[in-house]
Design a protein around this motif. Structure first.
Motif: not given
Ligand SMILES: Nc1ncnc2c1ncn2[C@@H]1O[C@H](COP(=O)(O)OP(=O)(O)O)[C@@H](O)[C@H]1O
Ligand SMILES: [Mg+2]
Length: 260
Positions: A90-91, A140-143, A148-152, A171-173
Motif C-alpha cells: 500500500n506504499f 496526485q500520483l499513480s500507484g 517509486r517514491v517509496a523506493i526512493a 499494481l496492474d501488469t
C-alpha cells in the motif's frame, strides 16, 4: 549477507499461540534478488518483519553481515533499520508531505542538514524516474509513481538491503513490470540486495535469481529459480504452478469466447 537460523515466531502465548514461523533457516547472498514465495497466510510478512525487527522472533537468529541483530536495541536498532529499506503493497507514504519531503524523511531522522538531504532526495528521484514531480503530494500520483517514491525513500539512508513485501500486488501488469525493472536496475547499478516477498509466481519467476517457497510457516524448498521451476518438489509450489496455469487458461478461454 542475511542468515536466518532456526527462526520461529509464535503470536500470542507459547502454549495457546499461533505458530506463524516454524524453524526457518535460509541464507541470502549479497547481490541476490531473493524471492520468498508462498500463498496467503504462509508466513511471508512475519518472516520479513522479523528480518528488520519490526517483529521480535520467538526463537532463532537473524544475522546481517555477520552480526546477530536479533537482540539489537536503541541506536544499533535505528542503524539497522537505516541499512534495511522496506516497501509495502500500500506504499505507506506520508499523505501530508510532498514527494520530496517523503524522501527526505529518513534523513531528517538521522539529522542530515537540509541542503544535503534535499540534494540526495533529488538524486534518488532522478534514479526512480520521478524528476519534476518533487512538489506533488502522494494523492496526485499513480500507484506506480507512489511505489517509486517509496523506493526512493527506502534508499535514502543508503540501504544495502531492500525488503519488498507484496510491493507490486496493488499494481496492474504493465506497472508491475516497470517496478520490477526498476528493482533490477537498483540491484545491478547500486549493488542493493533485494528480497521480494510475493504470492505471485510470475513476479518471483521473472526477477529472482533464487527462491525459497514457504508453506504453513516452514520453508518447503529453495534453490535457483531455474531449478525450482524445472523440478518443483513441494506440494506448495506445484499448487502455485497449477493455479497459475488455471488462471491463464480461464483468461484465454474468456478471450476466445469473446471472440478476441
Ligand atoms: N499480529 C498477529 N497476531 C496474530 N496472528 C498473526 C499476526 N500476524 C499474522 N498472524 C497470523 O500468522 C500467519 C502468517 O501471517 P503472515 O505472515 O501475514 O502471512 P502472509 O504474509 O504469507 O500472508 C497467519 O495465519 C496470520 O493470521
Ligand atoms: Mg503478507
Amino acid at each position: 549477507m542475511i542468515s536466518i537460523r532456526n527462526l520461529s515466531k509464535i503470536y500470542g502465548s507459547a502454549e495457546g499461540g499461533h505458530k506463524a514461523l516454524d524453524d526457518v533457516t535460509l541464507h541470502i547472498d549479497r547481490g541476490d534478488i531473493f524471492g520468498i514465495l508462498g500463498s496467503s497466510g504462509a508466513g511471508k510478512s512475519t518472516l520479513v518483519r522479523c528480518m528488520n525487527l519490526l517483529e521480535r522472533p520467538t526463537s532463532g537468529t537473524v544475522s546481517i553481515n555477520g552480526t546477530d541483530v536479533t537482540n539489537c536495541t536503541g541506536r544499533d536498532l535505528a542503524r539497522l533499520r537505516g541499512s534495511v529499506g522496506m516497501i509495502f503493497q500500500n506504499f505507506s507514504l506520508f499523505q501530508q508531505r510532498t514527494v520530496l519531503r517523503n524522501v527526505t524523511f529518513p534523513l531528517e531522522l538521522v539529522g542530515t542538514a537540509k541542503a544535503e538531504r534535499e540534494q540526495r532526495a533529488l538524486e534518488l528521484l532522478d534514479i526512480v524516474g520521478l524528476s519534476g514531480l518533487e512538489a506533488r503530494y502522494p494523492s496526485q500520483l499513480s500507484g506506480g509513481q507512489q511505489q517509486r517514491v517509496a523506493i526512493a525513500r527506502a534508499l535514502a539512508n543508503r540501504a544495502q538491503i531492500m525488503l519488498c513485501d507484496e510491493a507490486t500486488s496493488a499494481l496492474d501488469t504493465k506497472t508491475t513490470v516497470s517496478i520490477l525493472e526498476l528493482l533490477r536496475k537498483i540491484n545491478r547499478e547500486m549493488g542493493v540486495t533485494i528480497v521480494i516477498i510475493t504470492h505471485a509466481l510470475t513476479v518471483a519467476e521473472s526477477v529472482c535469481n533464487r527462491i525459497a517457497v514457504i508453506d504453513g510457516g516452514s520453508i518447503v524448498e529453495q534453490g535457483t529459480t531455474q531449478d525450482l521451476f524445472a523440478h518443483p518438489q513441494s506440494r506448495a509450489l506445484r499448487d502455485l504452478i497449477e493455479n497459475s496455469r488455471q488462471v491463464h487458461g480461464r483468461v484465454s478461454l474468456a478471450f476466445e469466447q469473446e471472440g478476441c
